[in-house]
Motif scaffolding. Structure first.
Motif, PDB file in Angstrom:
ATOM      1  N   ALA A  44       6.625   4.440  -2.304  1.00 48.24           N
ATOM      2  CA  ALA A  44       5.187   4.486  -2.582  1.00 48.24           C
ATOM      3  C   ALA A  44       4.334   4.170  -1.361  1.00 48.24           C
ATOM      4  O   ALA A  44       3.315   4.831  -1.126  1.00 48.24           O
ATOM      5  N   ILE A  45       4.730   3.159  -0.566  1.00 48.65           N
ATOM      6  CA  ILE A  45       3.848   2.742   0.537  1.00 48.65           C
ATOM      7  C   ILE A  45       4.520   2.767   1.901  1.00 48.65           C
ATOM      8  O   ILE A  45       3.863   2.512   2.912  1.00 48.65           O
ATOM      9  N   GLY A  46       5.832   3.062   1.974  1.00 50.37           N
ATOM     10  CA  GLY A  46       6.490   3.218   3.262  1.00 50.37           C
ATOM     11  C   GLY A  46       6.765   1.900   3.965  1.00 50.37           C
ATOM     12  O   GLY A  46       6.557   0.803   3.432  1.00 50.37           O
ATOM     13  N   THR A  47       7.224   2.014   5.225  1.00 49.22           N
ATOM     14  CA  THR A  47       7.572   0.831   6.012  1.00 49.22           C
ATOM     15  C   THR A  47       6.732   0.733   7.283  1.00 49.22           C
ATOM     16  O   THR A  47       7.103   0.041   8.229  1.00 49.22           O
ATOM     17  N   ALA A  48       5.608   1.422   7.308  1.00 53.68           N
ATOM     18  CA  ALA A  48       4.715   1.356   8.471  1.00 53.68           C
ATOM     19  C   ALA A  48       3.609   0.332   8.198  1.00 53.68           C
ATOM     20  O   ALA A  48       3.859  -0.743   7.651  1.00 53.68           O
ATOM     21  N   ALA A  49       2.355   0.652   8.520  1.00 51.40           N
ATOM     22  CA  ALA A  49       1.267  -0.336   8.493  1.00 51.40           C
ATOM     23  C   ALA A  49       1.016  -0.908   7.100  1.00 51.40           C
ATOM     24  O   ALA A  49       0.933  -2.129   6.916  1.00 51.40           O
ATOM     25  N   LEU A  50       0.885  -0.042   6.078  1.00 46.79           N
ATOM     26  CA  LEU A  50       0.612  -0.535   4.727  1.00 46.79           C
ATOM     27  C   LEU A  50       1.791  -1.335   4.186  1.00 46.79           C
ATOM     28  O   LEU A  50       1.616  -2.386   3.565  1.00 46.79           O
ATOM     29  N   GLY A  51       3.001  -0.845   4.429  1.00 46.95           N
ATOM     30  CA  GLY A  51       4.187  -1.579   3.994  1.00 46.95           C
ATOM     31  C   GLY A  51       4.278  -2.942   4.654  1.00 46.95           C
ATOM     32  O   GLY A  51       4.613  -3.938   4.002  1.00 46.95           O
ATOM     33  N   ASP A  52       3.982  -3.006   5.957  1.00 40.92           N
ATOM     34  CA  ASP A  52       4.011  -4.296   6.646  1.00 40.92           C
ATOM     35  C   ASP A  52       2.959  -5.243   6.082  1.00 40.92           C
ATOM     36  O   ASP A  52       3.215  -6.437   5.894  1.00 40.92           O
ATOM     37  N   PRO A  94      -8.023 -10.289  13.658  1.00 39.65           N
ATOM     38  CA  PRO A  94      -9.031 -10.325  12.586  1.00 39.65           C
ATOM     39  C   PRO A  94     -10.042  -9.196  12.762  1.00 39.65           C
ATOM     40  O   PRO A  94     -10.509  -8.936  13.877  1.00 39.65           O
ATOM     41  N   GLY A  95     -10.329  -8.532  11.662  1.00 40.68           N
ATOM     42  CA  GLY A  95     -11.234  -7.387  11.714  1.00 40.68           C
ATOM     43  C   GLY A  95     -10.529  -6.054  11.764  1.00 40.68           C
ATOM     44  O   GLY A  95     -11.134  -5.018  11.454  1.00 40.68           O
ATOM     45  N   SER A  96      -9.240  -6.059  12.139  1.00 39.33           N
ATOM     46  CA  SER A  96      -8.491  -4.802  12.130  1.00 39.33           C
ATOM     47  C   SER A  96      -8.215  -4.374  10.699  1.00 39.33           C
ATOM     48  O   SER A  96      -8.218  -5.195   9.769  1.00 39.33           O
ATOM     49  N   ARG A  97      -7.960  -3.101  10.506  1.00 37.98           N
ATOM     50  CA  ARG A  97      -7.739  -2.586   9.150  1.00 37.98           C
ATOM     51  C   ARG A  97      -6.500  -3.209   8.526  1.00 37.98           C
ATOM     52  O   ARG A  97      -6.511  -3.577   7.341  1.00 37.98           O
ATOM     53  N   GLN A  98      -5.433  -3.361   9.283  1.00 41.65           N
ATOM     54  CA  GLN A  98      -4.206  -3.937   8.741  1.00 41.65           C
ATOM     55  C   GLN A  98      -4.426  -5.392   8.324  1.00 41.65           C
ATOM     56  O   GLN A  98      -3.935  -5.832   7.277  1.00 41.65           O
ATOM     57  N   TYR A  99      -5.178  -6.126   9.121  1.00 36.13           N
ATOM     58  CA  TYR A  99      -5.501  -7.519   8.786  1.00 36.13           C
ATOM     59  C   TYR A  99      -6.319  -7.584   7.500  1.00 36.13           C
ATOM     60  O   TYR A  99      -6.030  -8.392   6.609  1.00 36.13           O
ATOM     61  N   GLU A 100      -7.333  -6.750   7.374  1.00 32.51           N
ATOM     62  CA  GLU A 100      -8.191  -6.762   6.190  1.00 32.51           C
ATOM     63  C   GLU A 100      -7.399  -6.413   4.929  1.00 32.51           C
ATOM     64  O   GLU A 100      -7.585  -7.028   3.873  1.00 32.51           O
ATOM     65  N   VAL A 101      -6.519  -5.421   5.033  1.00 31.97           N
ATOM     66  CA  VAL A 101      -5.700  -5.025   3.885  1.00 31.97           C
ATOM     67  C   VAL A 101      -4.757  -6.160   3.492  1.00 31.97           C
ATOM     68  O   VAL A 101      -4.580  -6.468   2.298  1.00 31.97           O
ATOM     69  N   ALA A 102      -4.149  -6.799   4.485  1.00 29.31           N
ATOM     70  CA  ALA A 102      -3.226  -7.906   4.198  1.00 29.31           C
ATOM     71  C   ALA A 102      -3.949  -9.061   3.519  1.00 29.31           C
ATOM     72  O   ALA A 102      -3.422  -9.676   2.577  1.00 29.31           O
ATOM     73  N   VAL A 103      -5.163  -9.382   3.961  1.00 30.70           N
ATOM     74  CA  VAL A 103      -5.939 -10.457   3.347  1.00 30.70           C
ATOM     75  C   VAL A 103      -6.262 -10.114   1.898  1.00 30.70           C
ATOM     76  O   VAL A 103      -6.128 -10.957   0.994  1.00 30.70           O
ATOM     77  N   MET A 104      -6.704  -8.890   1.649  1.00 31.50           N
ATOM     78  CA  MET A 104      -7.037  -8.483   0.286  1.00 31.50           C
ATOM     79  C   MET A 104      -5.812  -8.552  -0.624  1.00 31.50           C
ATOM     80  O   MET A 104      -5.882  -9.064  -1.753  1.00 31.50           O
ATOM     81  N   SER A 147       0.421   6.163   1.625  1.00 34.48           N
ATOM     82  CA  SER A 147       0.823   5.135   2.590  1.00 34.48           C
ATOM     83  C   SER A 147      -0.113   5.033   3.787  1.00 34.48           C
ATOM     84  O   SER A 147       0.119   4.204   4.666  1.00 34.48           O
ATOM     85  N   ASP A 148      -1.138   5.859   3.843  1.00 31.73           N
ATOM     86  CA  ASP A 148      -2.079   5.819   4.966  1.00 31.73           C
ATOM     87  C   ASP A 148      -3.017   4.628   4.792  1.00 31.73           C
ATOM     88  O   ASP A 148      -3.877   4.619   3.902  1.00 31.73           O
ATOM     89  N   ILE A 149      -2.868   3.628   5.635  1.00 31.93           N
ATOM     90  CA  ILE A 149      -3.633   2.392   5.464  1.00 31.93           C
ATOM     91  C   ILE A 149      -5.124   2.600   5.673  1.00 31.93           C
ATOM     92  O   ILE A 149      -5.945   1.839   5.159  1.00 31.93           O
ATOM     93  N   SER A 150      -5.488   3.638   6.407  1.00 30.25           N
ATOM     94  CA  SER A 150      -6.915   3.889   6.645  1.00 30.25           C
ATOM     95  C   SER A 150      -7.608   4.466   5.406  1.00 30.25           C
ATOM     96  O   SER A 150      -8.835   4.431   5.305  1.00 30.25           O
ATOM     97  N   LYS A 151      -6.841   4.978   4.462  1.00 32.66           N
ATOM     98  CA  LYS A 151      -7.419   5.611   3.278  1.00 32.66           C
ATOM     99  C   LYS A 151      -7.301   4.767   2.018  1.00 32.66           C
ATOM    100  O   LYS A 151      -7.915   5.087   1.003  1.00 32.66           O
ATOM    101  N   VAL A 152      -6.499   3.704   2.055  1.00 29.61           N
ATOM    102  CA  VAL A 152      -6.268   2.917   0.851  1.00 29.61           C
ATOM    103  C   VAL A 152      -7.566   2.226   0.426  1.00 29.61           C
ATOM    104  O   VAL A 152      -8.346   1.762   1.253  1.00 29.61           O
ATOM    105  N   THR A 153      -7.807   2.173  -0.886  1.00 23.32           N
ATOM    106  CA  THR A 153      -9.048   1.600  -1.420  1.00 23.32           C
ATOM    107  C   THR A 153      -8.796   0.212  -2.007  1.00 23.32           C
ATOM    108  O   THR A 153      -7.645  -0.188  -2.227  1.00 23.32           O
TER     109      THR A 153
END
Length: 534
Positions: A32-40, A118-128, A184-190
Motif C-alpha cells: 500500500a505505501i512502499g518502503t520509500a519516503a511514506l513507508g519510512d 522540521p518543515g520538510s514533507r516527510q517530517y510533517e507526515v511523520a508528525v501527523m 505511496s507518493d508522499i507529496s500527494k498524501v492527504t
C-alpha cells in the motif's frame, strides 16, 4: 520436558498465527505505501509508542511485575487479587496521561527518531501519523498488564492470540487505503489518508486490549479501581523497576541511533532506509517470537517460583532444557535465513508500491540478521535468569555494554560502507554486539546459579549445527539451480526455492537430527507424531 513442550506448543500455535497474520500485515503495508519516503515516515511514527512502552512498562512487566504478582499470589490473604487491581489502576491512569503528553510532543519525538528537517514533507507526515498512532499507548499498556496477569495464572492462550485480531484490523485498514488512498507518493498524501493509516493502526491495538480484558474476566478477575496506593508496593517496584527502565533507556538510545542512521541512508538511496531495516527486523523476529517468546513466557514464572523456594538446581535445569529446546529449532532457521533471505522477502514485499529489487534488498538485510538469531535468543533467555532472582540491575549493565558495542560498530560501518549497504551494516553490528553480549551475560548468570552447563549446551549446539549443514547445502543448491535455470528471483521462482530449500530442508534437518539422537528434536518429532496419530 513434556510439560514445557505442551505449554510452549499452545503459545506457539497462537504466536504462529499472529506472526503469519503479521506477515500478511507487513506485506499489505509494503504493497500500500512502499518502503520509500511514506513507508519510512509511517515506520518511524509506528516505532515511537513501542519505544515509550519499553521505557515505561514492557520491560518492567517481564522482569518486575510478573515476579511480584506471583509473590502476592503466594503470600497475600486474597491470593493477590487486590494487588493486581492496584497494578491495573496505576497502569491505566499513568498511560492515559503519557498518551496525551506524547501526542502533544509528537514533533519532538519525530526529531529524536529521525534526521528529517522540521518543515520538510516527510517530517510533517511523520508528525501527523504519530499524533494518530500515539493514543494507542494507553490501550497497549492496559492489554500488556492484563496479559501479564493472565500469564501468572498459567493462561497463555489469549495473550498469544489477541495480536491476531490486531493484525486483521490493520490488514483491513491498509487494504482499504490501497483501494481508496492516494498511493505511496508522499507529496500527494492527504490528511484524510494519514488519519486512515494512523487511526486504523490504533484501532488494532484497541481490539487487542479488549480481547485481553475479556479473557481476564473469564478467569474470574473482576476489575475494581483501587487507589489505595500505599499497599501497591510502589517502593519495592521502583527499586527493581528503575534498573529495568534504565535498561530500556539504553536500548532505546541505541534504537534511536539505528533509526537515524537508517533514515539518513534512505535519504541517500531511495528504498534503502528505515523501512527495509524495519521489515527485515520483523522477519528476523518471527522465529524468536514463535519459538523463543513462547518458551520464555512459560519459563519465567517457574524459574521465579524455584528461586523464591531456593531450588537453584531446578533453575539450572529449567534454563538448560529451554536453551537447548530453543536452539534445536533456531540453529537450522538461522542458516536458512542466511541462505534464503531474498527468496523469503520477494513473495512478501515485491508487490504494489514495492519493486522486486526493493524486496531483494530487504532480503539481503534479513540474510545478515540470520547471524544474530541464535545469540539474540540465548541473550534473552539469560536475562530471565537474572529477572527470576529479582535482579534488574545486572541486565542494565549487560545491555549497556551490548548497546555501546552495537553503537560503535553501527557508526563505524555506516561511515565505511556505501549508503546502499549501510542498513546491512546496521544488521551486522547488531549480530556481533548480541554475540558478545550473550557471552558476557552467560558468564555473569553462571556465577549467580553455580553454573549453567555451558559444556553440555555447547556440545548439543555443535551437534545441531552439524545436523543443519545438509539443510544449508540443500537450500544453497536450490537457490543456484532455480536462478541458473529460470533467471532471477521473481514470485514463482522464490516460491520454488522456498519449497525446496525451506520446506524439504527442514524435513531433512529433522530427519538427520532424529538419526543423530538429539533429544530436543526427538521430543518435538515425538509430540508431533502423537498428535498426528490421534
Amino acid at each position: 520436558m513434556s510439560r514445557m513442550l505442551r505449554a510452549s506448543a499452545i503459545m506457539a500455535a497462537g504466536t504462529m498465527v499472529s506472526r503469519v497474520t503479521g506477515f500478511v500485515r507487513t506485506m499489505v503495508l509494503a504493497y500500500a505505501i512502499g518502503t520509500a519516503a511514506l513507508g519510512d515516515a509511517y515506520n518511524v511514527a509506528y516505532a515511537i509508542p513501542y519505544g515509550i512502552l519499553d521505557l515505561l512498562l514492557l520491560g518492567v512487566l517481564s522482569s518486575v511485575i510478573v515476579p511480584m504478582v506471583i509473590r502476592a499470589q503466594q503470600h497475600d490473604e486474597d491470593g493477590g487479587r487486590a494487588y493486581e487491581q492496584r497494578l491495573l489502576t496505576i497502569a491505566t491512569g499513568t498511560l492515559v496521561v503519557v498518551a496525551v503528553l506524547a501526542v502533544l510532543a509528537a514533533p519532538l519525538l519525530i526529531d529524536l527518531y529521525s534526521d528529517w528537517a522540521p518543515g520538510s514533507r516527510q517530517y510533517e507526515v511523520a508528525v501527523m501519523l504519530a499524533r494518530f498512532i500515539l493514543p494507542q499507548l494507553a490501550f497497549f499498556g492496559v492489554g500488556a498488564v492484563a496479559g501479564a496477569i493472565l500469564n501468572t495464572r498459567d493462561r497463555y492462550g489469549a495473550p498469544m492470540w489477541a495480536p491476531v485480531l490486531n493484525n486483521v484490523v490493520v490488514i483491513v485498514v491498509f487494504l482499504l487505503y490501497a483501494a481508496i488512498g492516494t498511493g505511496s507518493d508522499i507529496s500527494k498524501v492527504t490528511n484524510t489518508d494519514l488519519a486512515l493509516l494512523g487511526l486504523g493502526t490504533t484501532a488494532g491495538i484497541v481490539a487487542q486490549a479488549a480481547v485481553l480484558v475479556v479473557a481476564l474476566r473469564r478467569v474470574g478477575f473482576s476489575f475494581v479501581p483501587r487507589f489505595d496506593l500505599r499497599n501497591a508496593r510502589l517502593g519495592e517496584m521502583g527499586k527493581a523497576g528503575v534498573w529495568t527502565i534504565g535498561y530500556a533507556v539504553v536500548t532505546q538510545l541505541g534504537f534511536m541511533l539505528t533509526v537515524n542512521l537508517a533514515s539518513s541512508a534512505g535519504d541517500a538511496v531511495k528504498g534503502h532506509g528505515v523501512s527495509p531495516y524495519t521489515l527485515a527486523f520483523q522477519l528476523f523476529q518471527l522465529p524468536y517470537g514463535v519459538i523463543g517468546v513462547s518458551v520464555i513466557t512459560a519459563m519465567l514464572p517457574r524459574m521465579s517460583r524455584a528461586v523464591s523456594e531456593g531450588r537453584f538446581e531446578d533453575v539450572r535445569g529449567e534454563f538448560g532444557s529451554n536453551v537447548r529446546l530453543i536452539c534445536s529449532l533456531m540453529v537450522p532457521v538461522s542458516l536458512l535465513l542466511m541462505v534464503l533471505g531474498p527468496a523469503i522477502t520477494v513473495p512478501i514485499y515485491g508487490h504494489g508500491a514495492n519493486s522486486v529489487a526493493d524486496a531483494v534488498y530487504i532480503g539481503n538485510v534479513l540474510q545478515v540478521y540470520g547471524l544474530a538469531l541464535v545469540p539474540f535468543a540465548i541473550f534473552q533467555l539469560l536475562l530471565r535468569v537474572f529477572y527470576s532472582f529479582g535482579d534488574t540491575r545486572t541486565p542494565v549493565f549487560v545491555g549497556a555494554g551490548t548497546t555501546a558495542v552495537n553503537a560503535v560498530l553501527m557508526v563505524l560501518l555506516y561511515l565505511v560502507l556505501p549508503a546502499a549497504y549501510a542498513v546491512m551494516g546496521l544488521a551486522l553490528a547488531y549480530a556481533v554486539a548480541y554475540g558478545l553480549g550473550a557471552v558476557l551475560a552467560w558468564w555473569l548468570a553462571s556465577r549467580r546459579v553455580g553454573g549453567l552447563g555451558g559444556w553440555a549446551v555447547g556440545m548439543s549446539m555443535t551437534r545441531m549445527y552439524l545436523a543443519a549443514l545438509p539443510t544449508a547445502v540443500l537450500a544453497l543448491a536450490a537457490v543456484w539451480l532455480v536462478t541458473t535455470v529460470f533467471g532471477g528471483l521473481d514470485f514463482l521462482n522464490s516460491v520454488i526455492v522456498l519449497a525446496i530449500g525451506g520446506g524439504l530442508g527442514m524435513v531433512l534437518y529433522l530427519g538427520v537430527a532424529h538419526r543423530m539422537r538429539i533429544p530436543e528434536v526427538n521430543s518435538i518429532v515425538g509430540m508431533v507424531a502423537r498428535r498426528v496419530g490421534r
